[in-house]
Enzyme design. Structure first.
Site, mmCIF file in Angstrom:
data_model
loop_
_atom_site.group_PDB
_atom_site.id
_atom_site.type_symbol
_atom_site.label_atom_id
_atom_site.label_comp_id
_atom_site.label_asym_id
_atom_site.label_seq_id
_atom_site.Cartn_x
_atom_site.Cartn_y
_atom_site.Cartn_z
ATOM 1 N N TYR A 143 -18.514 2.654 8.952
ATOM 2 C CA TYR A 143 -19.610 3.085 9.818
ATOM 3 C C TYR A 143 -19.121 3.965 10.971
ATOM 4 O O TYR A 143 -19.912 4.575 11.682
ATOM 5 C CB TYR A 143 -20.366 1.886 10.384
ATOM 6 C CG TYR A 143 -21.115 1.072 9.338
ATOM 7 C CD1 TYR A 143 -21.493 1.641 8.131
ATOM 8 C CD2 TYR A 143 -21.441 -0.254 9.558
ATOM 9 C CE1 TYR A 143 -22.171 0.907 7.174
ATOM 10 C CE2 TYR A 143 -22.126 -0.998 8.604
ATOM 11 C CZ TYR A 143 -22.482 -0.410 7.408
ATOM 12 O OH TYR A 143 -23.160 -1.135 6.464
ATOM 13 N N LYS A 193 -11.842 -5.110 -1.240
ATOM 14 C CA LYS A 193 -11.782 -4.588 -2.606
ATOM 15 C C LYS A 193 -10.385 -3.992 -2.808
ATOM 16 O O LYS A 193 -10.229 -2.779 -2.993
ATOM 17 C CB LYS A 193 -12.872 -3.536 -2.814
ATOM 18 C CG LYS A 193 -14.276 -4.093 -2.822
ATOM 19 C CD LYS A 193 -14.685 -4.675 -4.160
ATOM 20 C CE LYS A 193 -14.930 -3.579 -5.175
ATOM 21 N NZ LYS A 193 -15.227 -4.134 -6.510
ATOM 22 N N ASP A 226 -17.090 -8.196 -4.244
ATOM 23 C CA ASP A 226 -18.180 -8.312 -5.219
ATOM 24 C C ASP A 226 -18.189 -9.706 -5.850
ATOM 25 O O ASP A 226 -19.251 -10.323 -6.010
ATOM 26 C CB ASP A 226 -18.106 -7.207 -6.285
ATOM 27 C CG ASP A 226 -16.731 -7.062 -6.905
ATOM 28 O OD1 ASP A 226 -15.745 -7.595 -6.338
ATOM 29 O OD2 ASP A 226 -16.618 -6.412 -7.961
ATOM 30 N N ASP A 250 -21.660 -6.690 6.525
ATOM 31 C CA ASP A 250 -23.074 -6.389 6.716
ATOM 32 C C ASP A 250 -23.881 -6.962 5.540
ATOM 33 O O ASP A 250 -24.887 -7.664 5.718
ATOM 34 C CB ASP A 250 -23.222 -4.855 6.777
ATOM 35 C CG ASP A 250 -24.540 -4.430 7.376
ATOM 36 O OD1 ASP A 250 -25.331 -5.302 7.755
ATOM 37 O OD2 ASP A 250 -24.778 -3.206 7.455
ATOM 38 N N ASP A 254 -25.992 -10.875 5.475
ATOM 39 C CA ASP A 254 -27.445 -10.894 5.241
ATOM 40 C C ASP A 254 -27.781 -11.762 4.029
ATOM 41 O O ASP A 254 -28.750 -12.525 4.042
ATOM 42 C CB ASP A 254 -27.978 -9.479 5.014
ATOM 43 C CG ASP A 254 -28.471 -8.863 6.320
ATOM 44 O OD1 ASP A 254 -28.048 -9.347 7.392
ATOM 45 O OD2 ASP A 254 -29.260 -7.907 6.266
#
Ligand code: NAD
Length: 369
Positions: A143, A193, A226, A250, A254
Site C-alpha cells: 500500500y 507467500k 492462501d 487486511d 476481515d
C-alpha cells in the site's frame, strides 16, 4: 493505583459519541470501584473537527495524541462530508493519527462469545470459544511501496504497486507478535507467500531469526497466506497469534472478524514503538464506522468500543486482570440475553438501547466484585 495514565478520547462522528458515552461510564466505574484513575481529555476528530477548524485533525489535537499514553477513537465520516475535497475528508484525520504516531502493528482480535456463536456463518462448534489475534503490519508493504501509479507502456497502460519490506520493518512487527503471544497462549503463526514472492522469503527469514534469537520459548510456525485463509475458515481455533503483512493482514483480519458475527462487536488496537515510559504509542478504536443509518437513534452497539477500551487496559496500562474482568462482564451480559438491535433477528423482540447495554455492563462489573 496506576501512575500517569493519560487517555485522549476522540468520539468523532455519527455513532462515535453515542458509543463513547458508554465507555465513559466504564472508565468512571474503574475510577470509583477499582481505583484506576485516568487523566482523560477529549477532543475533536473527523467531520466535527472539520466543522469547527476546517481540518479533520487540528495540529493541537495531533500534538496531544503524541503526548498521551493512549488514544481512544469512536468513528469518523458521514454523508454530510462526502463531497469534501480528499485532503480534508474525515478519514484523513484518522490516517494522519496513524501515520504521525507511526503505528506499525495493527491488532485485530477475533473472539467469539459463546452466547453469539449462532450468529457466525460457520458451524457453532467451529467458532464457539474462538479467541485469536491477527497482527497486521500497517505502515509499509504494497500500500506504500514505490514505484506506484498507472503508466503508459507501448500502446496500453500499466498499473503498478510495489511490495517492499525492509528487515527492520519485519523485525519490529514480529517482536510485537511474539510479545503478545507471551501474554496469551505463546503461539505465533507467520503468514506470507514465500513460495512466490521474494518479500515473503525475507519476511519468513526475519521472523524466524527474531524468534530464534529472542523468543525461542514461543511456538512459531509459518504458513502460506492462501493456505492460512483456508485454515481460518476450516478450523480457526488452531491459531493464537497470526502475524502477517499489510495486504494479507487486511484480507485475513476481515475474514476472521466475520467468523464472530456483528461489526458492533469488533475492537482493534494500533501500536507503535515504546515511549520513554515503556508504554507503546497506541490508538484503540472499534472496527466499525460512523453508521449514519442508525446515528442519533440510540441503536448502536457500544460493545466494540468498550472492548477497545479493554484492549487499552491490557496493552497500554498493564491491567490484564481488569481487562479480563470487563470482557467477562460483557460475556455475562450477553449470556443473560442482553442484545442491541444488530445482535437480533427481526422476530426476536425489543432490542436494548445503546445506553441500556452500557448500564447492563456496568451492573455486571458491579456483580464481579
Ligand atoms: P459502518 O461500519 O459505519 O456501517 C456498516 C453497517 O453496520 C451499517 O448498517 C451500520 O448501521 C452497522 N453498524 C456499524 N457499527 C455498528 C454498531 N456499533 N452497532 C450496530 N450496528 C452497527 O460502515 P459504512 O456504512 O460503510 O460507513 C459509514 C461511514 O463511516 C463512512 O463515512 C465511512 O467512510 C466511515 N467509516 C469510518 C471508519 C472509522 O472511523 N474507522 C471505518 C469504516 C467506515
Amino acid at each position: 493505583m496506576m501512575s500517569n495514565a493519560s487517555l485522549l478520547i476522540l468520539p468523532g462522528d455519527g455513532i462515535g459519541p453515542e458509543v463513547m458515552a458508554e465507555v465513559r461510564k466504564i472508565i468512571d466505574w474503574y475510577g470509583a470501584k477499582r481505583n484506576l484513575q485516568f487523566d482523560v481529555s477529549e477532543d475533536l476528530v473527523g467531520g466535527v473537527a472539520y466543522d469547527k477548524h476546517g481540518t479533520p485533525l487540528h495540529d493541537d489535537t495531533m500534538a496531544k495524541a503524541l503526548e498521551v499514553d493512549a488514544v481512544l477513537l469512536g468513528a469518523v465520516g458521514g454523508p454530510k462530508y462526502d463531497a469534501l475535497d480528499f485532503s480534508v475528508k474525515p478519514e484523513r484525520g484518522l490516517l494522519r493519527l496513524r501515520k504521525e504516531m507511526d503505528l506499525f502493528a495493527n491488532l485485530r482480535p477475533a473472539q467469539c462469545f459463546d452466547a453469539l456463536a449462532d450468529f457466525s456463518s460457520l458451524k457453532k462448534d467451529v467458532v464457539a470459544g474462538l479467541d485469536i489475534m491477527i497482527v497486521r503490519e500497517l505502515t509499509s508493504g504494497i500500500y506504500f511501496g514505490e514505484p506506484r501509479g498507472i503508466f503508459e507502456e507501448g500502446n496500453e497502460r500499466v498499473g503498478i504497486n510495489t511490495q517492499r519490506y525492509t528487515e527492520s520493518e519485519i523485525d519490529r512487527v514480529a517482536r510485537s507478535a511474539f510479545e503478545l503471544a507471551r501474554r496469551r497462549s505463546n503461539k505465533v503463526c507467520s503468514m506470507e507467500k514465500a513460495n512466490v514472492m521474494e518479500s515473503g522469503i525475507l519476511w519468513r527469514e526475519v521472523v524466524q531469526k527474531v524468534h530464534d534469537e529472542d523468543y525461542p520459548d514461543v511456538e512459531l510456525s509459518h504458513m502460506y497466506a492462501d493456505a492460512g485463509a483456508m485454515q481460518l475458515c476450516r478450523w480457526p481455533k488452531q491459531f493464537d497469534v497470526i502475524v502477517t503483512d499489510n495486504l494479507f493482514g487486511d484480507l485475513l483480519s476481515d475474514a476472521a472478524a466475520m467468523l464472530t458475527g456483528s461489526l458492533g462487536m469488533l475492537p482493534s488496537a494500533s501500536l507503535g514503538a515504546p515511549m520513554a515510559n515503556g508504554r507503546p504509542k497506541a490508538l484503540y478504536e472499534p472496527v466499525h464506522g460512523s453508521a449514519p443509518d442508525i446515528a442519533g437513534q440510540g441503536k448502536a452497539n457500544p460493545i466494540a468500543c468498550i472492548l477497545s477500551f479493554a484492549m487499552a487496559l491490557r496493552y497500554s496500562f498493564d491491567q490484564g486482570d481488569e481487562a479480563a474482568r470487563l470482557e467477562a462482564a460483557i460475556e455475562a451480559v450477553l449470556a443473560d440475553g442482553a442484545r442491541t438491535a444488530d445482535l437480533m433477528g427481526p422476530e426476536d423482540g425489543t432490542p436494548m438501547s445503546t445506553s441500556e447495554m452500557g448500564d447492563a455492563i456496568v451492573a455486571a462489573l458491579d456483580a464481579s466484585l
